[in-house]
Design a protein around this motif. Structure first.
Motif, PDB file in Angstrom:
ATOM      1  N   ALA A 182       2.620 -45.081-100.056  1.00 51.75           N
ATOM      2  CA  ALA A 182       3.803 -45.164 -99.200  1.00 51.75           C
ATOM      3  C   ALA A 182       4.803 -46.172 -99.749  1.00 51.75           C
ATOM      4  O   ALA A 182       6.028 -45.975 -99.639  1.00 51.75           O
ATOM      5  CB  ALA A 182       3.397 -45.550 -97.779  1.00 51.75           C
ATOM      6  N   GLY A 183       4.294 -47.238-100.372  1.00 57.07           N
ATOM      7  CA  GLY A 183       5.170 -48.241-100.972  1.00 57.07           C
ATOM      8  C   GLY A 183       5.977 -47.679-102.124  1.00 57.07           C
ATOM      9  O   GLY A 183       7.152 -48.021-102.303  1.00 57.07           O
ATOM     10  N   ILE A 184       5.378 -46.797-102.911  1.00 61.28           N
ATOM     11  CA  ILE A 184       6.108 -46.166-104.014  1.00 61.28           C
ATOM     12  C   ILE A 184       7.243 -45.302-103.464  1.00 61.28           C
ATOM     13  O   ILE A 184       8.373 -45.343-103.956  1.00 61.28           O
ATOM     14  CB  ILE A 184       5.140 -45.328-104.875  1.00 61.28           C
ATOM     15  CG1 ILE A 184       4.172 -46.251-105.619  1.00 61.28           C
ATOM     16  CG2 ILE A 184       5.906 -44.450-105.861  1.00 61.28           C
ATOM     17  CD1 ILE A 184       3.071 -45.519-106.355  1.00 61.28           C
ATOM     18  N   ILE A 185       6.944 -44.526-102.409  1.00 63.31           N
ATOM     19  CA  ILE A 185       7.988 -43.697-101.776  1.00 63.31           C
ATOM     20  C   ILE A 185       9.097 -44.590-101.230  1.00 63.31           C
ATOM     21  O   ILE A 185      10.293 -44.290-101.371  1.00 63.31           O
ATOM     22  CB  ILE A 185       7.370 -42.836-100.660  1.00 63.31           C
ATOM     23  CG1 ILE A 185       6.348 -41.863-101.253  1.00 63.31           C
ATOM     24  CG2 ILE A 185       8.452 -42.082 -99.896  1.00 63.31           C
ATOM     25  CD1 ILE A 185       5.527 -41.124-100.223  1.00 63.31           C
ATOM     26  N   GLY A 186       8.714 -45.709-100.606  1.00 63.14           N
ATOM     27  CA  GLY A 186       9.703 -46.628-100.061  1.00 63.14           C
ATOM     28  C   GLY A 186      10.588 -47.220-101.138  1.00 63.14           C
ATOM     29  O   GLY A 186      11.803 -47.374-100.943  1.00 63.14           O
ATOM     30  N   LEU A 209      16.942 -54.107 -93.116  1.00 61.95           N
ATOM     31  CA  LEU A 209      16.565 -54.093 -91.704  1.00 61.95           C
ATOM     32  C   LEU A 209      15.581 -52.959 -91.408  1.00 61.95           C
ATOM     33  O   LEU A 209      14.653 -53.126 -90.602  1.00 61.95           O
ATOM     34  CB  LEU A 209      17.814 -53.956 -90.831  1.00 61.95           C
ATOM     35  CG  LEU A 209      18.802 -55.127 -90.889  1.00 61.95           C
ATOM     36  CD1 LEU A 209      20.012 -54.850 -90.009  1.00 61.95           C
ATOM     37  CD2 LEU A 209      18.135 -56.434 -90.470  1.00 61.95           C
ATOM     38  N   LEU A 210      15.772 -51.815 -92.066  1.00 66.19           N
ATOM     39  CA  LEU A 210      14.843 -50.702 -91.892  1.00 66.19           C
ATOM     40  C   LEU A 210      13.444 -51.085 -92.389  1.00 66.19           C
ATOM     41  O   LEU A 210      12.430 -50.703 -91.782  1.00 66.19           O
ATOM     42  CB  LEU A 210      15.344 -49.473 -92.644  1.00 66.19           C
ATOM     43  CG  LEU A 210      14.481 -48.202 -92.556  1.00 66.19           C
ATOM     44  CD1 LEU A 210      14.347 -47.744 -91.101  1.00 66.19           C
ATOM     45  CD2 LEU A 210      15.078 -47.091 -93.409  1.00 66.19           C
ATOM     46  N   SER A 211      13.391 -51.865 -93.460  1.00 69.24           N
ATOM     47  CA  SER A 211      12.083 -52.314 -93.963  1.00 69.24           C
ATOM     48  C   SER A 211      11.386 -53.193 -92.923  1.00 69.24           C
ATOM     49  O   SER A 211      10.172 -53.105 -92.739  1.00 69.24           O
ATOM     50  CB  SER A 211      12.252 -53.075 -95.284  1.00 69.24           C
ATOM     51  OG  SER A 211      12.707 -54.402 -95.085  1.00 69.24           O
ATOM     52  N   ALA A 212      12.154 -54.046 -92.243  1.00 69.61           N
ATOM     53  CA  ALA A 212      11.568 -54.913 -91.219  1.00 69.61           C
ATOM     54  C   ALA A 212      11.063 -54.101 -90.037  1.00 69.61           C
ATOM     55  O   ALA A 212       9.991 -54.390 -89.482  1.00 69.61           O
ATOM     56  CB  ALA A 212      12.606 -55.941 -90.753  1.00 69.61           C
ATOM     57  N   LEU A 225       2.946 -47.330 -92.533  1.00 63.83           N
ATOM     58  CA  LEU A 225       4.202 -47.962 -92.115  1.00 63.83           C
ATOM     59  C   LEU A 225       4.406 -49.300 -92.813  1.00 63.83           C
ATOM     60  O   LEU A 225       5.519 -49.621 -93.260  1.00 63.83           O
ATOM     61  CB  LEU A 225       4.201 -48.158 -90.596  1.00 63.83           C
ATOM     62  CG  LEU A 225       4.407 -46.901 -89.749  1.00 63.83           C
ATOM     63  CD1 LEU A 225       4.131 -47.187 -88.283  1.00 63.83           C
ATOM     64  CD2 LEU A 225       5.836 -46.365 -89.920  1.00 63.83           C
ATOM     65  N   ASN A 226       3.347 -50.088 -92.924  1.00 63.56           N
ATOM     66  CA  ASN A 226       3.447 -51.379 -93.613  1.00 63.56           C
ATOM     67  C   ASN A 226       3.801 -51.202 -95.084  1.00 63.56           C
ATOM     68  O   ASN A 226       4.658 -51.899 -95.629  1.00 63.56           O
ATOM     69  CB  ASN A 226       2.121 -52.136 -93.492  1.00 63.56           C
ATOM     70  CG  ASN A 226       2.177 -53.227 -92.440  1.00 63.56           C
ATOM     71  OD1 ASN A 226       3.246 -53.712 -92.114  1.00 63.56           O
ATOM     72  ND2 ASN A 226       1.031 -53.610 -91.908  1.00 63.56           N
ATOM     73  N   GLY A 227       3.110 -50.262 -95.747  1.00 62.39           N
ATOM     74  CA  GLY A 227       3.375 -50.029 -97.160  1.00 62.39           C
ATOM     75  C   GLY A 227       4.775 -49.505 -97.402  1.00 62.39           C
ATOM     76  O   GLY A 227       5.449 -49.930 -98.351  1.00 62.39           O
ATOM     77  N   PHE A 228       5.219 -48.607 -96.534  1.00 61.22           N
ATOM     78  CA  PHE A 228       6.570 -48.060 -96.664  1.00 61.22           C
ATOM     79  C   PHE A 228       7.615 -49.150 -96.477  1.00 61.22           C
ATOM     80  O   PHE A 228       8.598 -49.231 -97.226  1.00 61.22           O
ATOM     81  CB  PHE A 228       6.763 -46.947 -95.629  1.00 61.22           C
ATOM     82  CG  PHE A 228       8.094 -46.257 -95.708  1.00 61.22           C
ATOM     83  CD1 PHE A 228       8.426 -45.464 -96.797  1.00 61.22           C
ATOM     84  CD2 PHE A 228       9.021 -46.405 -94.686  1.00 61.22           C
ATOM     85  CE1 PHE A 228       9.651 -44.810 -96.867  1.00 61.22           C
ATOM     86  CE2 PHE A 228      10.247 -45.774 -94.748  1.00 61.22           C
ATOM     87  CZ  PHE A 228      10.567 -44.974 -95.845  1.00 61.22           C
ATOM     88  N   GLY A 229       7.405 -50.018 -95.493  1.00 62.43           N
ATOM     89  CA  GLY A 229       8.343 -51.111 -95.254  1.00 62.43           C
ATOM     90  C   GLY A 229       8.419 -52.069 -96.420  1.00 62.43           C
ATOM     91  O   GLY A 229       9.505 -52.521 -96.809  1.00 62.43           O
TER      92      GLY A 229
END
Length: 419
Positions: free
Chosen positions: A56-60, A80-83, A108-112
């Motif tokens: 998810a972090g890579i996608i983010g 702000l979206l990351s937060a 959600l955490n990884g994406f943020g």
């Protein structure tokens, strides 16, 4: 809104990063323990959930680059979206009773987190002059390190005192709420108002066809692979392969103390190192960092072959701290100079993706070495030191290309009062 200067904006961002990292430190080391030992989820499923966070972090990271460069969305909204994503993930993890909730919270955490890094580094680039960037990036990393350490120490004290883990995730979520409010109220959008809107796919294709950026990315992946060894292979090596006072390996309290020393060196020397390296161009500064990394790996190799392993461990962890802090500011500042202004987000997103790739390669590589014989575990560090020849060769090619393109700059040492 009250008009604030670029200096004030940078300070606000640093404060926000410090606060959010405190929350991260609360949960960083204790999440797997909580989900396995108290919630009762299997170690395998916990590993799957945490691995999914990386994906998810890579996608983010990819999305963050495009959103940052979009005049309609911009850097601030991306941050702000990351937060929001990370905060929702933390609150969800606080209520976790089963694998599905753990998985969604981790995603959600990884994406943020993926959204966060390109946006934060792009804002720094927008707010600073070229001669200030290395030191400003160093200050941001310093805020991250200090916040993380405060969180780890406070989180450990809380767990030891109460054995209550769920509140840690609630505090983590609250830290993201505070981060959102601080930046939402005080930080201005930094994207240039006249920036033209570009097709996101076109921007990515253009960035990926930039040979100078790709040469840098090859070196950057190697650097981040080295950094990952510090967080994965090295603690295991010190715990299991070094003759210590209590058998084969240092006891946990000594390993913990060594890494506390490592972080203390990072905090104390972060700014002095950034100011010293400012006299060199970015490619040359990265070559210096590569040489320090080689020294750090040789020092680790000496630990396993020394009659005084503790002394050499102190030396090795100190040198590795200097290697890390000599790398991060120059790497980000170089990417900013390579990037067209309208594509800073995409370029810094690629820089952040190098970290994801390095952390995908590094832990399995170290694991294979440590699963082998004692000799292989010892000599692994010499092999890493030898591989620095490759990274220096890549950086020399990069320097030659930057000279040919007229993009190789050196800057006067900035006034220390610029922040």
């Amino acid at each position: 809104m009250i008009k604030t200067s670029a200096r004030q904006q940078v300070r606000i961002l640093i404060l926000g990063r410090f606060l959010s990292q405190i929350g991260t430190g609360f949960t960083l080391f204790y999440a797997p323990i909580f989900f396995v030992n108290q919630v009762g989820i299997s170690t395998t499923l916990v590993g799957i959930a945490l691995g999914a966070a990386s994906i998810a972090g890579i996608i983010g990271r990819v999305l963050s680059g495009s959103l940052c460069d979009s005049p309609r969305f911009g850097r601030k909204r991306t941050l702000l979206l990351s937060a929001v994503s990370s905060g929702l993930g933390s609150f969800l993890l606080a209520t976790t009773q089963d694998f599905s909730t753990l998985l969604i919270g981790s995603l959600l955490n990884g994406f943020g987190l993926g959204l966060y890094w390109p946006a934060a580094e792009t804002i720094v680039a927008d707010l600073t002059q070229p001669e200030e960037r290395r030191e400003t990036y160093a200050l941001n990393r310093l805020a991250d390190s200090l916040g993380l350490e405060f969180g780890i120490v406070l989180g450990g004290a809380w767990v030891e005192w109460t054995q209550e883990y769920r509140l840690l995730f609630i505090i983590d979520g609250v830290s993201y709420v505070v981060f959102f409010l601080v930046l939402g109220l005080a930080l201005k959008e930094t994207i240039a108002p006249g920036l033209e809107r570009e097709n996101p796919l076109k921007n990515w294709l253009r960035a990926l066809s930039d040979r100078t950026l790709l040469i840098y990315a090859a070196a950057n992946i190697l650097f981040t692979t080295y950094i990952s060894q510090n967080h994965t292979a090295l603690p295991v090596y010190l715990s299991n392969f070094i003759p210590g006072a209590e058998g084969n390996g240092f006891p946990a309290r000594i390993v913990s103390g060594l890494f506390a020393w490592h972080i203390a060196v990072s905090v104390l020397l972060q700014l002095p190192m950034a100011r010293w390296l400012n006299r060199f161009n970015h490619a040359r500064a990265l070559m210096i960092s590569a040489c320090i990394w080689a020294l750090s790996f040789i020092s680790v190799w000496v630990i396993g072959n020394s009659s005084r392993p503790l002394i050499w461990s102190i030396v090795a962890l100190g040198v590795m701290a200097i290697a890390t802090i000599s790398y991060t500011p120059s790497a980000s500042a170089l990417v900013v100079e390579l990037a067209p202004e309208q594509m800073r987000g995409v370029y810094l997103s690629i820089n952040s993706l190098c970290w994801a790739i390095g952390y995908a390669i590094g832990p399995p590589l170290g694991g294979i070495a440590l699963d082998g014989s004692q000799q292989l575990a010892n000599n692994f560090w010499l092999l890493l030191a030898g591989s620095l020849i490759l990274i220096i060769w890549i950086l020399q090619r990069l320097e030659q290309r930057l000279i040919a393109q007229g993009q190789l700059y050196t800057y006067p040492i900035p006034d220390e009062s610029h922040l």
